[in-house]
Design a protein around this motif. Structure first.
Motif, PDB file in Angstrom:
ATOM      1  N   ASN A  88      -5.814   4.902  35.782  1.00 12.16           N
ATOM      2  CA  ASN A  88      -5.665   5.987  35.012  1.00 12.16           C
ATOM      3  C   ASN A  88      -4.481   6.618  35.357  1.00 12.16           C
ATOM      4  OD1 ASN A  88      -8.012   5.397  33.326  1.00 12.16           O
ATOM      5  ND2 ASN A  88      -9.332   6.676  34.940  1.00 12.16           N
ATOM      6  N   ARG A  91      -1.773   4.718  33.736  1.00 10.51           N
ATOM      7  CA  ARG A  91      -1.879   5.159  32.192  1.00 10.51           C
ATOM      8  C   ARG A  91      -1.374   6.389  31.995  1.00 10.51           C
ATOM      9  NH1 ARG A  91      -7.312   5.728  30.592  1.00 10.51           N
ATOM     10  NH2 ARG A  91      -6.854   7.729  30.800  1.00 10.51           N
ATOM     11  N   ASP A  92      -1.847   7.611  32.642  1.00  7.61           N
ATOM     12  CA  ASP A  92      -1.564   8.780  32.458  1.00  7.61           C
ATOM     13  C   ASP A  92      -0.223   9.066  32.643  1.00  7.61           C
ATOM     14  OD1 ASP A  92      -4.221   9.058  31.966  1.00  7.61           O
ATOM     15  OD2 ASP A  92      -4.588  10.134  33.944  1.00  7.61           O
ATOM     16  N   GLU A  94       2.224   6.872  32.246  1.00  7.55           N
ATOM     17  CA  GLU A  94       2.921   6.255  31.293  1.00  7.55           C
ATOM     18  C   GLU A  94       3.849   5.108  32.200  1.00  7.55           C
ATOM     19  OE1 GLU A  94       5.188   8.334  28.208  1.00  7.55           O
ATOM     20  OE2 GLU A  94       3.180   8.725  27.211  1.00  7.55           O
TER      21      GLU A  94
END
Length: 108
Positions: A88, A91-92, A94
């Motif tokens: 995460n 992902r968070d 980028e």
């Protein structure tokens, strides 16, 4: 004849965003690995010097001049929430990621 057990796959989190910018702060990899340091095979270390050192499951490296974090899929077995945290995080923020076996020239 059985095949040898496969090595856990790796997730390489690159310090480059999907838009191509360098991720900041500059010590992000060391910070992330520091947070993950208790999660290791056999559990957290205790005693003198227990606070020193990264987990072998989440290590900072510079690959092709880019700060990266190499995360072993084995972290998922040790602590699923820690695995989710690093996935995460990438992902968070980028961040670019690469999955697969670790190239031999990058091995610790």
């Amino acid at each position: 004849m059985s095949s040898p057990p496969s090595r856990p796959r790796q997730l390489i989190i690159r310090g480059i965003t999907r838009s191509g910018r360098a991720f900041r702060p500059s010590d992000w990899a060391e910070r992330l690995c520091g947070v993950m340091s208790p999660y290791r095979p056999g559990g957290a270390r205790t005693g003198v010097g227990a606070h020193i050192g990264y987990s072998p499951l989440c290590i900072p490296r510079v690959i092709d001049g880019v700060k990266c974090v190499i995360v072993s899929e084995a972290l998922r077995d040790v602590e699923p929430m820690a695995w989710d945290f690093v996935v995460n995080f990438a992902r968070d923020n980028e961040l670019q990621t690469v999955e697969g076996p670790l190239p031999p020239d990058v091995a610790a």
